[in-house]
Motif scaffolding. Sequence first.
Motif, PDB file in Angstrom:
ATOM      1  N   ALA A 196       2.064   3.843   8.151  1.00  0.00           N
ATOM      2  CA  ALA A 196       1.559   4.730   7.091  1.00  0.00           C
ATOM      3  C   ALA A 196       0.587   5.762   7.664  1.00  0.00           C
ATOM      4  CB  ALA A 196       0.893   3.911   5.989  1.00  0.00           C
TER       5      ALA A 196
ATOM      6  N   TRP B 244      15.230  -4.242   4.929  1.00  0.00           N
ATOM      7  CA  TRP B 244      14.357  -3.114   5.266  1.00  0.00           C
ATOM      8  C   TRP B 244      14.153  -3.085   6.779  1.00  0.00           C
ATOM      9  CZ3 TRP B 244       9.734  -4.032   7.809  1.00  0.00           C
ATOM     10  CH2 TRP B 244       9.294  -5.374   7.812  1.00  0.00           C
TER      11      TRP B 244
ATOM     12  N   THR C  77      11.625  -0.664   9.951  1.00  0.00           N
ATOM     13  CA  THR C  77      10.785   0.485  10.291  1.00  0.00           C
ATOM     14  C   THR C  77      11.396   1.303  11.414  1.00  0.00           C
ATOM     15  OG1 THR C  77       9.498  -0.886  11.831  1.00  0.00           O
ATOM     16  CG2 THR C  77       8.662  -0.677   9.564  1.00  0.00           C
TER      17      THR C  77
ATOM     18  N   TRP D 193      16.002  -1.203   1.239  1.00  0.00           N
ATOM     19  CA  TRP D 193      14.632  -0.921   0.843  1.00  0.00           C
ATOM     20  C   TRP D 193      13.932   0.072   1.785  1.00  0.00           C
ATOM     21  CZ3 TRP D 193      13.957  -6.881   0.385  1.00  0.00           C
ATOM     22  CH2 TRP D 193      14.419  -7.315  -0.861  1.00  0.00           C
TER      23      TRP D 193
ATOM     24  N   ASP E 169      11.710   1.419   4.403  1.00  0.00           N
ATOM     25  CA  ASP E 169      10.623   0.708   5.083  1.00  0.00           C
ATOM     26  C   ASP E 169       9.694   0.004   4.093  1.00  0.00           C
ATOM     27  OD1 ASP E 169       9.306   2.820   3.912  1.00  0.00           O
ATOM     28  OD2 ASP E 169       8.339   3.536   5.754  1.00  0.00           O
ATOM     29  N   ARG E 170      10.162  -0.240   2.879  1.00  0.00           N
ATOM     30  CA  ARG E 170       9.315  -0.836   1.848  1.00  0.00           C
ATOM     31  C   ARG E 170       9.333  -2.367   1.966  1.00  0.00           C
ATOM     32  NH1 ARG E 170      12.501   2.705  -0.806  1.00  0.00           N
ATOM     33  NH2 ARG E 170      13.504   1.074  -2.047  1.00  0.00           N
ATOM     34  N   TRP E 171       8.586  -2.869   2.934  1.00  0.00           N
ATOM     35  CA  TRP E 171       8.518  -4.326   3.117  1.00  0.00           C
ATOM     36  C   TRP E 171       7.874  -5.019   1.926  1.00  0.00           C
ATOM     37  CZ3 TRP E 171       6.083  -0.908   6.561  1.00  0.00           C
ATOM     38  CH2 TRP E 171       4.701  -0.742   6.393  1.00  0.00           C
ATOM     39  N   SER E 172       7.164  -4.260   1.080  1.00  0.00           N
ATOM     40  CA  SER E 172       6.584  -4.848  -0.123  1.00  0.00           C
ATOM     41  C   SER E 172       7.665  -5.377  -1.056  1.00  0.00           C
ATOM     42  CB  SER E 172       5.720  -3.821  -0.852  1.00  0.00           C
ATOM     43  OG  SER E 172       6.497  -2.679  -1.215  1.00  0.00           O
ATOM     44  N   GLU E 173       8.849  -4.750  -1.036  1.00  0.00           N
ATOM     45  CA  GLU E 173       9.958  -5.241  -1.855  1.00  0.00           C
ATOM     46  C   GLU E 173      10.388  -6.633  -1.381  1.00  0.00           C
ATOM     47  OE1 GLU E 173      11.300  -3.870  -4.453  1.00  0.00           O
ATOM     48  OE2 GLU E 173      10.693  -1.762  -4.401  1.00  0.00           O
TER      49      GLU E 173
END
Length: 317
Positions: free
Chosen positions: A87, A207, A209, A230, A232-236
């Motif tokens: 980020a 996902w 990166t 997803w 790079d949305r590892w939060s999913e």
Amino acid sequence: MGNRATFVTAGADGYERRSSSFGAVGLDLDLLGGPEAVLPFVLGHRLEEGPWYDDDMCEAGALIDPARRLLLVFAQEGPSVAMRTRAAWWRLLGLAWPGWELRWVYDGQSGLRAHLGLDPADERGTLYPGPPLEAGDEEPADPDPMVAVVTVGSGRCHVLAHIGDHPVAEGPALLARLSGAPGHAGYQGRAEAGIHVDPGARRVGWWLTGIVPHAGRMAARWPGWTVDFWADRWSEHARSAPGLFTPPVGSPAAALDAVRDEALERWAGPRADRRAQLVAAHPRIVIGTGFPPAVTAQRAALARAVVERSGRAAAAG
């Protein structure tokens, strides 16, 4: 062994492609120098008219379209790929390229060809899956571990070495391969990739990166399943596997400082033409091509000023 990178400059009249056999490592830091420093650096690489690198051998690349103010980029290592700093790297890249559209190309070099309207070419057939890691393995303890997290249903978690293909590429055979593999009660570290498999709902979410060549074709590896990408949305992933994957929340300020400092070191001063150095030192040995071009002190100073300005702006807001 090289670290191959592909560079494309595009415009209304078409495109030019350049390459470097030793240009992938540090490319994401190079880009933080902004377009005025980066574009001449890219144009200094060798011009290519022959075949592209094999997709699985190309570790980083960029497409720069000044007329459209568009930058496409991908890499397999560096702060752009690490969960801890990704980020922050994006934040600094946006400040270094103001007014540009920035995109990560998840399918790597094949994505650049697709953007240019070229045949993305066939994907290779042989897979090289990463091995499962024991609970006490040292790799997950690294600040930026090269691991992929696999969660299955509500009770299974495996951590794989992310040194080969993304586990999504294995299709349902992944479940059979891991049926007797070492398991983890849960994983609380960082990762570079992950996948959650819900066998009951026949649904997969994945996902990463970095890159997966031909990422858009991964759904076809899971016939009869619903496959969600997803990005790079590892939060999913964490939301879909509560208690199984809980990555740490890092310090945004510390991440910004870390990436800025790496970029300043990368652009610390002039860089010599490495091939010219080798030729001078070993005049009787045939030296190959593909080395990064020289960087002048003036160009390095320009890039450092951009990095410093971006760092101040990011810290301020």
